[in-house]
Design a protein around this motif. Sequence first.
Motif, PDB file in Angstrom:
ATOM      1  N   VAL A 112      -1.153  -0.426  -2.528  1.00  0.00           N
ATOM      2  CA  VAL A 112      -0.223   0.558  -1.985  1.00  0.00           C
ATOM      3  C   VAL A 112       0.432  -0.080  -0.769  1.00  0.00           C
ATOM      4  O   VAL A 112      -0.196  -0.235   0.271  1.00  0.00           O
ATOM      5  CB  VAL A 112      -0.954   1.862  -1.597  1.00  0.00           C
ATOM      6  N   LYS A 113       1.702  -0.493  -0.929  1.00  0.00           N
ATOM      7  CA  LYS A 113       2.389  -1.192   0.162  1.00  0.00           C
ATOM      8  C   LYS A 113       3.854  -0.794   0.240  1.00  0.00           C
ATOM      9  O   LYS A 113       4.483  -0.485  -0.768  1.00  0.00           O
ATOM     10  CB  LYS A 113       2.311  -2.711  -0.031  1.00  0.00           C
ATOM     11  N   ASN A 114       4.362  -0.855   1.468  1.00  0.00           N
ATOM     12  CA  ASN A 114       5.788  -0.707   1.745  1.00  0.00           C
ATOM     13  C   ASN A 114       6.339   0.660   1.335  1.00  0.00           C
ATOM     14  O   ASN A 114       7.451   0.767   0.830  1.00  0.00           O
ATOM     15  CB  ASN A 114       6.595  -1.809   1.058  1.00  0.00           C
ATOM     16  N   PRO A 116      12.034   2.951  12.692  1.00  0.00           N
ATOM     17  CA  PRO A 116      10.969   1.992  12.983  1.00  0.00           C
ATOM     18  C   PRO A 116      10.437   1.308  11.717  1.00  0.00           C
ATOM     19  O   PRO A 116       9.744   0.288  11.799  1.00  0.00           O
ATOM     20  CB  PRO A 116       9.886   2.842  13.645  1.00  0.00           C
ATOM     21  N   ALA A 117      10.764   1.839  10.551  1.00  0.00           N
ATOM     22  CA  ALA A 117      10.285   1.259   9.289  1.00  0.00           C
ATOM     23  C   ALA A 117      11.134   0.075   8.822  1.00  0.00           C
ATOM     24  O   ALA A 117      10.704  -0.689   7.959  1.00  0.00           O
ATOM     25  CB  ALA A 117      10.258   2.335   8.197  1.00  0.00           C
ATOM     26  N   ARG A 118      12.304  -0.086   9.385  1.00  0.00           N
ATOM     27  CA  ARG A 118      13.171  -1.200   8.966  1.00  0.00           C
ATOM     28  C   ARG A 118      12.473  -2.534   9.225  1.00  0.00           C
ATOM     29  O   ARG A 118      11.960  -2.780  10.299  1.00  0.00           O
ATOM     30  CB  ARG A 118      14.489  -1.174   9.714  1.00  0.00           C
ATOM     31  N   ASP A 119      12.473  -3.384   8.219  1.00  0.00           N
ATOM     32  CA  ASP A 119      11.938  -4.748   8.303  1.00  0.00           C
ATOM     33  C   ASP A 119      10.463  -4.803   8.688  1.00  0.00           C
ATOM     34  O   ASP A 119      10.003  -5.793   9.227  1.00  0.00           O
ATOM     35  CB  ASP A 119      12.765  -5.593   9.288  1.00  0.00           C
ATOM     36  N   SER A 178       7.189  -8.633   2.959  1.00  0.00           N
ATOM     37  CA  SER A 178       8.268  -9.201   2.144  1.00  0.00           C
ATOM     38  C   SER A 178       7.759  -9.989   0.942  1.00  0.00           C
ATOM     39  O   SER A 178       8.536 -10.317   0.049  1.00  0.00           O
ATOM     40  CB  SER A 178       9.162 -10.096   3.007  1.00  0.00           C
ATOM     41  N   THR A 179       6.464 -10.266   0.866  1.00  0.00           N
ATOM     42  CA  THR A 179       5.945 -10.990  -0.298  1.00  0.00           C
ATOM     43  C   THR A 179       5.665 -10.057  -1.468  1.00  0.00           C
ATOM     44  O   THR A 179       5.448 -10.518  -2.583  1.00  0.00           O
ATOM     45  CB  THR A 179       4.638 -11.741   0.052  1.00  0.00           C
ATOM     46  N   VAL A 180       5.680  -8.753  -1.216  1.00  0.00           N
ATOM     47  CA  VAL A 180       5.434  -7.775  -2.272  1.00  0.00           C
ATOM     48  C   VAL A 180       6.707  -7.597  -3.072  1.00  0.00           C
ATOM     49  O   VAL A 180       7.772  -7.358  -2.524  1.00  0.00           O
ATOM     50  CB  VAL A 180       4.985  -6.425  -1.680  1.00  0.00           C
ATOM     51  N   CYS A 181       6.590  -7.725  -4.374  1.00  0.00           N
ATOM     52  CA  CYS A 181       7.732  -7.554  -5.277  1.00  0.00           C
ATOM     53  C   CYS A 181       8.866  -8.493  -4.926  1.00  0.00           C
ATOM     54  O   CYS A 181      10.033  -8.117  -4.978  1.00  0.00           O
ATOM     55  CB  CYS A 181       8.229  -6.110  -5.280  1.00  0.00           C
ATOM     56  N   ALA A 193      18.437  -2.578  -3.390  1.00  0.00           N
ATOM     57  CA  ALA A 193      19.169  -2.227  -2.169  1.00  0.00           C
ATOM     58  C   ALA A 193      18.427  -1.206  -1.324  1.00  0.00           C
ATOM     59  O   ALA A 193      18.999  -0.694  -0.362  1.00  0.00           O
ATOM     60  CB  ALA A 193      20.543  -1.689  -2.540  1.00  0.00           C
ATOM     61  N   MET A 194      17.184  -0.913  -1.645  1.00  0.00           N
ATOM     62  CA  MET A 194      16.439   0.058  -0.841  1.00  0.00           C
ATOM     63  C   MET A 194      16.262  -0.465   0.571  1.00  0.00           C
ATOM     64  O   MET A 194      16.169  -1.654   0.814  1.00  0.00           O
ATOM     65  CB  MET A 194      15.065   0.333  -1.470  1.00  0.00           C
ATOM     66  N   ASP A 195      16.194   0.455   1.513  1.00  0.00           N
ATOM     67  CA  ASP A 195      16.113   0.074   2.919  1.00  0.00           C
ATOM     68  C   ASP A 195      14.760  -0.449   3.343  1.00  0.00           C
ATOM     69  O   ASP A 195      14.654  -1.343   4.164  1.00  0.00           O
ATOM     70  CB  ASP A 195      16.443   1.283   3.794  1.00  0.00           C
ATOM     71  N   PHE A 196      13.693   0.147   2.829  1.00  0.00           N
ATOM     72  CA  PHE A 196      12.342  -0.176   3.314  1.00  0.00           C
ATOM     73  C   PHE A 196      11.859  -1.463   2.643  1.00  0.00           C
ATOM     74  O   PHE A 196      11.455  -1.476   1.514  1.00  0.00           O
ATOM     75  CB  PHE A 196      11.396   0.987   2.996  1.00  0.00           C
ATOM     76  N   ASP A 197      11.964  -2.576   3.350  1.00  0.00           N
ATOM     77  CA  ASP A 197      11.596  -3.855   2.750  1.00  0.00           C
ATOM     78  C   ASP A 197      10.556  -4.595   3.541  1.00  0.00           C
ATOM     79  O   ASP A 197      10.225  -4.281   4.610  1.00  0.00           O
ATOM     80  CB  ASP A 197      12.814  -4.722   2.545  1.00  0.00           C
TER      81      ASP A 197
END
Length: 186
Positions: free
Chosen positions: A86-88, A166-169, A173-176, A182-186
């Motif tokens: 369960v991530k991101n 605060p969730a931006r970036d 980033s290794t997940v998926c 284009a989703m914001d939460f990465d």
Amino acid sequence: YYTDGVNITKNSFSGTATEYMIYIDKAETYNIVISYNTFQLANVTNTIDPVFINTTPLVSFLHNSAYGSNGRSWIRFYGAATGGTVKNNAASTIGAFINVAATAQTNFVSNNNDIYGVVTRFGTWGASNYSTLADWQAGASQDANSLNSDPLFVSASDFHLQAGSPARDKGDSTVCATLVDAMDFD
């Protein structure tokens, strides 16, 4: 990695639900990925967990967003649902974030989530309930890099993140890495 299973991707779950939004119950080993979905939880009955994973190992719940409270856990791993990830994910004003049965804890990982405004509890690990993210981190040893801040969704029906979120970036980033979106939460 994602070649032998099922992808449940880019769906919007909402409305009055009297059944599960996603229910997976398969005792075989598949790589099942639930990603880039939105969940409106406000109208879900108080007697079910919207996402229920039962006896299915290797399910990944990634890059999803939720808003609204139903008093239950947003996602539940039950039975032999081992190896879950369960991530991101980002959620605001939900009943509870997660419930992981004792039988589903083997190789389970939850991290890099932003879960804000839980109503009943942050999570359940086996038979133990944890009220806050800090309690969950200490008791379940999960979500070391997760946030408990308002993700600043544009609205209750638009789950894009506002500029100051605060969730931006803050995601892993290794997940998926193979999924481009284009989703914001990465």
